[in-house]
Design an enzyme around this catalytic site. Structure first.
Site, PDB file in Angstrom:
ATOM      1  N   TYR A 153      41.764  43.723  48.237  1.00  0.00           N
ATOM      2  CA  TYR A 153      40.595  44.414  48.803  1.00  0.00           C
ATOM      3  C   TYR A 153      40.491  45.846  48.261  1.00  0.00           C
ATOM      4  O   TYR A 153      39.421  46.294  47.838  1.00  0.00           O
ATOM      5  CB  TYR A 153      40.727  44.414  50.325  1.00  0.00           C
ATOM      6  CG  TYR A 153      39.584  45.038  51.081  1.00  0.00           C
ATOM      7  CD1 TYR A 153      38.385  44.341  51.255  1.00  0.00           C
ATOM      8  CD2 TYR A 153      39.697  46.302  51.649  1.00  0.00           C
ATOM      9  CE1 TYR A 153      37.342  44.903  51.971  1.00  0.00           C
ATOM     10  CE2 TYR A 153      38.663  46.860  52.368  1.00  0.00           C
ATOM     11  CZ  TYR A 153      37.483  46.157  52.526  1.00  0.00           C
ATOM     12  OH  TYR A 153      36.447  46.721  53.238  1.00  0.00           O
ATOM     13  N   LYS A 157      37.510  47.488  45.957  1.00  0.00           N
ATOM     14  CA  LYS A 157      36.734  48.647  46.416  1.00  0.00           C
ATOM     15  C   LYS A 157      36.893  49.825  45.454  1.00  0.00           C
ATOM     16  O   LYS A 157      35.950  50.590  45.242  1.00  0.00           O
ATOM     17  CB  LYS A 157      37.157  49.023  47.837  1.00  0.00           C
ATOM     18  CG  LYS A 157      36.819  47.954  48.889  1.00  0.00           C
ATOM     19  CD  LYS A 157      35.335  47.667  48.934  1.00  0.00           C
ATOM     20  CE  LYS A 157      34.928  46.757  50.075  1.00  0.00           C
ATOM     21  NZ  LYS A 157      33.487  46.473  50.090  1.00  0.00           N
TER      22      LYS A 157
END
Ligand code: NDP
Length: 245
Positions: A153, A157
């Protein structure tokens, strides 16, 4: 008085059936834009769109590039334009890095990062012709700070930030601005799974002493789409109550 007027603009917000995306869709509509609401299930997207004046619901799995290309075409056909793209859809598949499966890595990178690249590539063609565009990528403070259990994740990002800056440089001459918004901890389904202890610990780390609301993020997105932000591109606007300072 400072006001945000997006009258006549068409906005596509991925992952807008719930949470932050739903708030962004509502806020952009309040500013005068017409909005395409997007989720994986058509009936759900249409039901949410029915609550938002002028909105139309679309089904799209952003993990599938061909779906995104078709979505952009569908929005341009339905509304006659596409001026604002908000890449908001995102997922987590948390695990400690040593235990993380390749599938968990791929699923998160495909849904969170490749999706934004494909959507930008598709949507920017029309924006270039019209010499006006606003692209906002929803990243996360985790992309700036890293986080245990979120290697996939955080990488997705952080990747969105590099994508944002590169696109900003490539498209600036066509009056297309590309920025990122990095939320901290926001009250949505994504954070609802936290234990009360984890939540209390997190809240203790936030200088403003509360989790954020989806509307806190939506207002930042609307600002970046407005004429008031006409000289801002390639930036990461952190909306986190001071968490990542
Ligand atoms: P939610 O889990 O509450 O909502 C996710 C949204 O994305 C839903 O509308 C869902 O729609 C949609 N979605 C998920 N996968 C897909 C897919 N493959 N294709 C299309 N749509 C999809 O998330 P949040 O509102 O909390 O998060 C929104 C964004 O903000 C994400 O990018 C997230 O990473 C980011 N963020 C969130 C933070 C938080 O604290 N909540 C903090 C920092 C960043 P449906 O299920 O109908 O398909």
């Amino acid at each position: 008085m400072l006001s945000i007027d997006l009258t006549g603009k068409v906005a596509l917000v991925t992952g807008s059936t719930r949470g932050i995306g739903r708030a962004i869709a509502g806020t952009l509509t309040e500013c005068g834009a017409r909005v395409a609401v997007v989720g994986r299930d058509l009936a759900t997207a249409q039901a949410v769109a029915a609550e938002i004046p002028g909105a139309i619901g679309f089904a799209c799995d952003v993990s599938v590039p061909a779906d995104i290309v078709a979505l952009v075409q569908g929005v341009e056909e339905a509304f006659g334009s596409l001026d604002i793209l908000v890449n908001n859809a995102g997922i987590t598949r948390d695990n400690l890095m040593l235990r993380m499966k390749d599938d968990d890595w791929d699923a998160v990178l495909d849904a969170n990062l490749r999706s934004a690249f494909v959507a930008i590539r598709s949507a920017s063609r029309g924006m270039m012709k019209r010499r006006w565009g606003r692209i906002v990528n929803i990243t996360s403070v985790v992309g700036l700070m890293g986080n245990k259990g979120q290697a996939n994740y955080a990488a997705s990002k952080a990747g969105l930030i590099g994508l944002t800056k590169s696109v900003a440089k490539e498209l600036a001459s066509r009056n297309i601005l590309c920025n990122a918004v990095a939320p901290g901890f926001i009250e949505t389904d994504m954070t609802a799974a936290m234990t009360p202890e984890a939540r209390a610990a997190m809240q203790g780390e936030i200088p403003l002493e509360r989790l954020g609301a989806p509307a806190d993020v939506a207002r930042a997105v609307a600002f970046l789409c407005s004429d008031s932000a006409a000289y801002i591109t390639g930036q990461v606007l952190v909306v986190d109550g001071g968490l990542a300072m």
